[in-house]
Write a protein that holds these residues in place. Structure first.
Motif, PDB file in Angstrom:
ATOM      1  N   PHE A  97       0.832  -1.211   0.000  1.00  0.00           N
ATOM      2  CA  PHE A  97       0.000   0.000   0.000  1.00  0.00           C
ATOM      3  C   PHE A  97       0.867   1.263   0.000  1.00  0.00           C
ATOM      4  CE2 PHE A  97      -1.830   3.347   2.706  1.00  0.00           C
ATOM      5  CZ  PHE A  97      -2.939   3.693   1.949  1.00  0.00           C
ATOM      6  N   CYS A  98       1.819   1.347   0.921  1.00  0.00           N
ATOM      7  CA  CYS A  98       2.669   2.535   1.017  1.00  0.00           C
ATOM      8  C   CYS A  98       3.571   2.682  -0.208  1.00  0.00           C
ATOM      9  CB  CYS A  98       3.513   2.483   2.287  1.00  0.00           C
ATOM     10  SG  CYS A  98       2.596   2.754   3.815  1.00  0.00           S
ATOM     11  N   SER A  99       4.022   1.573  -0.768  1.00  0.00           N
ATOM     12  CA  SER A  99       4.899   1.627  -1.937  1.00  0.00           C
ATOM     13  C   SER A  99       4.162   2.154  -3.156  1.00  0.00           C
ATOM     14  CB  SER A  99       5.478   0.236  -2.229  1.00  0.00           C
ATOM     15  OG  SER A  99       6.274  -0.223  -1.158  1.00  0.00           O
ATOM     16  N   ILE A 100       2.929   1.694  -3.354  1.00  0.00           N
ATOM     17  CA  ILE A 100       2.123   2.187  -4.474  1.00  0.00           C
ATOM     18  C   ILE A 100       1.869   3.678  -4.310  1.00  0.00           C
ATOM     19  CG2 ILE A 100      -0.174   2.086  -5.534  1.00  0.00           C
ATOM     20  CD1 ILE A 100      -0.164  -0.933  -4.959  1.00  0.00           C
TER      21      ILE A 100
ATOM     22  N   GLY B  59       2.884  -3.304 -12.613  1.00  0.00           N
ATOM     23  CA  GLY B  59       2.467  -2.444 -13.699  1.00  0.00           C
ATOM     24  C   GLY B  59       0.967  -2.223 -13.743  1.00  0.00           C
ATOM     25  N   GLU B  60       0.207  -3.261 -13.408  1.00  0.00           N
ATOM     26  CA  GLU B  60      -1.248  -3.143 -13.467  1.00  0.00           C
ATOM     27  C   GLU B  60      -1.804  -2.291 -12.331  1.00  0.00           C
ATOM     28  OE1 GLU B  60      -0.376  -7.150 -11.400  1.00  0.00           O
ATOM     29  OE2 GLU B  60       0.476  -5.886 -12.988  1.00  0.00           O
TER      30      GLU B  60
ATOM     31  N   ASP C 137      -0.112   0.624 -11.440  1.00  0.00           N
ATOM     32  CA  ASP C 137       0.567   1.913 -11.609  1.00  0.00           C
ATOM     33  C   ASP C 137      -0.416   2.919 -12.214  1.00  0.00           C
ATOM     34  OD1 ASP C 137       2.177   4.092 -12.300  1.00  0.00           O
ATOM     35  OD2 ASP C 137       3.925   2.816 -12.645  1.00  0.00           O
ATOM     36  N   TYR C 138      -1.108   3.626 -11.368  1.00  0.00           N
ATOM     37  CA  TYR C 138      -2.189   4.546 -11.751  1.00  0.00           C
ATOM     38  C   TYR C 138      -1.713   5.604 -12.746  1.00  0.00           C
ATOM     39  CZ  TYR C 138      -5.759   8.193 -10.658  1.00  0.00           C
ATOM     40  OH  TYR C 138      -6.741   9.164 -10.689  1.00  0.00           O
ATOM     41  N   THR C 139      -0.590   6.270 -12.458  1.00  0.00           N
ATOM     42  CA  THR C 139      -0.122   7.356 -13.320  1.00  0.00           C
ATOM     43  C   THR C 139       0.305   6.846 -14.686  1.00  0.00           C
ATOM     44  OG1 THR C 139       2.079   7.210 -12.297  1.00  0.00           O
ATOM     45  CG2 THR C 139       0.569   8.827 -11.394  1.00  0.00           C
ATOM     46  N   MET C 140       0.974   5.694 -14.718  1.00  0.00           N
ATOM     47  CA  MET C 140       1.407   5.132 -15.987  1.00  0.00           C
ATOM     48  C   MET C 140       0.210   4.726 -16.847  1.00  0.00           C
ATOM     49  SD  MET C 140       3.615   1.676 -16.733  1.00  0.00           S
ATOM     50  CE  MET C 140       2.197   0.636 -16.314  1.00  0.00           C
ATOM     51  N   LEU C 141      -0.782   4.131 -16.234  1.00  0.00           N
ATOM     52  CA  LEU C 141      -1.960   3.692 -16.980  1.00  0.00           C
ATOM     53  C   LEU C 141      -2.754   4.877 -17.519  1.00  0.00           C
ATOM     54  CD1 LEU C 141      -3.085   0.742 -14.694  1.00  0.00           C
ATOM     55  CD2 LEU C 141      -2.007   0.589 -16.936  1.00  0.00           C
ATOM     56  N   LEU C 142      -2.816   5.966 -16.765  1.00  0.00           N
ATOM     57  CA  LEU C 142      -3.468   7.170 -17.276  1.00  0.00           C
ATOM     58  C   LEU C 142      -2.725   7.714 -18.487  1.00  0.00           C
ATOM     59  CD1 LEU C 142      -4.461   9.109 -14.021  1.00  0.00           C
ATOM     60  CD2 LEU C 142      -6.017   8.173 -15.727  1.00  0.00           C
ATOM     61  N   GLU C 143      -1.400   7.725 -18.404  1.00  0.00           N
ATOM     62  CA  GLU C 143      -0.615   8.231 -19.541  1.00  0.00           C
ATOM     63  C   GLU C 143      -0.840   7.372 -20.782  1.00  0.00           C
ATOM     64  OE1 GLU C 143       3.923   9.359 -20.947  1.00  0.00           O
ATOM     65  OE2 GLU C 143       3.620   8.169 -19.133  1.00  0.00           O
TER      66      GLU C 143
ATOM     67  N   ARG D 178     -10.863   1.797 -11.682  1.00  0.00           N
ATOM     68  CA  ARG D 178     -11.456   0.459 -11.544  1.00  0.00           C
ATOM     69  C   ARG D 178     -10.394  -0.621 -11.743  1.00  0.00           C
ATOM     70  NH1 ARG D 178     -14.508  -1.106 -16.708  1.00  0.00           N
ATOM     71  NH2 ARG D 178     -12.304  -0.978 -17.306  1.00  0.00           N
ATOM     72  N   ASP D 179      -9.618  -0.496 -12.822  1.00  0.00           N
ATOM     73  CA  ASP D 179      -8.618  -1.519 -13.137  1.00  0.00           C
ATOM     74  C   ASP D 179      -7.549  -1.609 -12.060  1.00  0.00           C
ATOM     75  OD1 ASP D 179     -10.053  -1.937 -15.449  1.00  0.00           O
ATOM     76  OD2 ASP D 179      -8.651  -0.839 -16.748  1.00  0.00           O
ATOM     77  N   VAL D 180      -7.101  -0.453 -11.587  1.00  0.00           N
ATOM     78  CA  VAL D 180      -6.080  -0.439 -10.540  1.00  0.00           C
ATOM     79  C   VAL D 180      -6.648  -1.000  -9.242  1.00  0.00           C
ATOM     80  CG1 VAL D 180      -4.689   1.085  -9.063  1.00  0.00           C
ATOM     81  CG2 VAL D 180      -4.723   1.427 -11.545  1.00  0.00           C
ATOM     82  N   SER D 181      -7.871  -0.639  -8.908  1.00  0.00           N
ATOM     83  CA  SER D 181      -8.499  -1.158  -7.683  1.00  0.00           C
ATOM     84  C   SER D 181      -8.611  -2.674  -7.724  1.00  0.00           C
ATOM     85  CB  SER D 181      -9.886  -0.540  -7.505  1.00  0.00           C
ATOM     86  OG  SER D 181      -9.809   0.853  -7.332  1.00  0.00           O
ATOM     87  N   LEU D 182      -9.009  -3.208  -8.875  1.00  0.00           N
ATOM     88  CA  LEU D 182      -9.104  -4.670  -9.005  1.00  0.00           C
ATOM     89  C   LEU D 182      -7.732  -5.320  -8.855  1.00  0.00           C
ATOM     90  CD1 LEU D 182     -11.608  -4.872 -11.997  1.00  0.00           C
ATOM     91  CD2 LEU D 182     -12.061  -5.629  -9.650  1.00  0.00           C
ATOM     92  N   ALA D 183      -6.717  -4.718  -9.472  1.00  0.00           N
ATOM     93  CA  ALA D 183      -5.370  -5.283  -9.394  1.00  0.00           C
ATOM     94  C   ALA D 183      -4.834  -5.247  -7.968  1.00  0.00           C
ATOM     95  CB  ALA D 183      -4.430  -4.523 -10.338  1.00  0.00           C
ATOM     96  N   VAL D 184      -5.046  -4.118  -7.294  1.00  0.00           N
ATOM     97  CA  VAL D 184      -4.540  -3.988  -5.922  1.00  0.00           C
ATOM     98  C   VAL D 184      -5.271  -4.942  -4.982  1.00  0.00           C
ATOM     99  CG1 VAL D 184      -4.356  -2.425  -3.945  1.00  0.00           C
ATOM    100  CG2 VAL D 184      -3.751  -1.610  -6.228  1.00  0.00           C
ATOM    101  N   MET D 185      -6.583  -5.040  -5.108  1.00  0.00           N
ATOM    102  CA  MET D 185      -7.342  -5.946  -4.241  1.00  0.00           C
ATOM    103  C   MET D 185      -6.967  -7.410  -4.495  1.00  0.00           C
ATOM    104  SD  MET D 185      -9.152  -4.364  -2.010  1.00  0.00           S
ATOM    105  CE  MET D 185      -7.754  -3.216  -1.927  1.00  0.00           C
ATOM    106  N   ASP D 186      -6.662  -7.733  -5.749  1.00  0.00           N
ATOM    107  CA  ASP D 186      -6.217  -9.090  -6.053  1.00  0.00           C
ATOM    108  C   ASP D 186      -4.903  -9.387  -5.341  1.00  0.00           C
ATOM    109  OD1 ASP D 186      -6.290 -11.626  -7.719  1.00  0.00           O
ATOM    110  OD2 ASP D 186      -4.416 -10.749  -8.441  1.00  0.00           O
TER     111      ASP D 186
END
Length: 259
Positions: A21-24, A84-85, A87-93, A196-204
């Motif tokens: 959590f803190c690393s992300i 990678g899945e 990485d919120y900022t990278m996925l937005l870019e 949504r995608d990041v939330s699913l990846a993090v929860m997984d």
């Protein structure tokens, strides 16, 4: 009973999930700091008056990254690699939202349209950040380990959001209203999909770390999809409205450091 509070508490109580959590969070804040620093350096002559505020925005994001890294050190933990899945900022870019890093790495001045794009992107993402920090403050604002850090970051995110509202309204009054609304809408619709995608990846990932049963993971995933459906239908509108904030010149004062 499955609740947001119990979920956050479970993540915070386990070193491995807390580390992720803190690393992300630290990675995303550091990236935001770099982006704002480059934007401040590349502002066009007509918008150079914004440079101190954009630089302050970047300094705040850098500070947040340091805060999350400091929280890791307090537990004797080192930063984890960010998947990678997640990485919120990278996925937005990758979705073409905000200013491309290739643009920011060049020494060419930005255009007025670039500045509007930056502010619209920030208005949308700072809405999300402000809401998330408000939720964390509700549950952990008085926590002896996390409380001070969360309260400080939450205050900063509210300031960033106020600044975006004020500057976008300035551009709107200068005749850019339709362009701003188009840009905001595109940013908002892309952001809710990425969130949504990041939330699913993090929860997984959290589920695997914490050993959640399949039923619990399924309920959480269903909740994330339901949230996305609501935001896709109507919730995105809160991210595109503009109003003059109560906090005027929110980034014009002196920044607060975290010791």
């Amino acid at each position: 009973m499955l609740s947001a509070r119990s979920l956050f508490q479970e993540i915070v109580d386990n070193d491995d999930s807390y580390r992720l959590f803190c690393s992300i969070a630290a990675s995303g804040e550091a990236q935001g700091g770099w982006e704002n620093g480059r934007i401040a350096a590349l502002l066009p002559v007509a918008q150079r008056h914004l440079a101190p505020k954009v630089a302050r925005h970047g300094a705040d994001e850098d500070k947040h990254g340091r805060i999350f890294r400091a929280l890791l050190r307090k537990r004797g933990l080192s930063p984890a690699d960010v998947p990678g899945e997640a990485d919120y900022t990278m996925l937005l870019e990758r979705r073409g939202i905000g200013l491309a890093h290739d643009t920011l790495r060049r020494a060419e001045p930005l255009t007025e349209q670039d500045v509007i794009t930056y502010l619209a992107h920030s208005r949308v993402t700072e809405q999300r950040a402000s809401e998330q920090m408000l939720l964390l403050k509700k549950y952990f604002g008085d926590d002896p380990e996390l409380g001070r850090a969360i309260r400080m970051i939450s205050e900063d995110e509210d300031n960033h959001l106020a600044y975006c509202h004020e500057e976008l309204l300035r551009f709107a009054h200068a005749g850019h209203g339709r362009r701003i609304q188009r840009t905001l809408r595109a940013c908002a619709l892309a952001e809710i999909a990425v969130h949504r995608d990041v939330s699913l990846a993090v929860m997984d990932r959290m589920g695997r770390i914490l050993g959640w049963p399949a039923a619990k993971s399924a309920v959480l995933a269903a909740g994330i999809h339901a949230r996305y459906a609501y935001e896709r239908l109507a919730g995105w509108r809160r991210m595109v409205s503009l109003r003059m904030p109560e906090r005027r010149d929110a980034l014009g004062g002196r920044a607060t450091e975290f010791a």
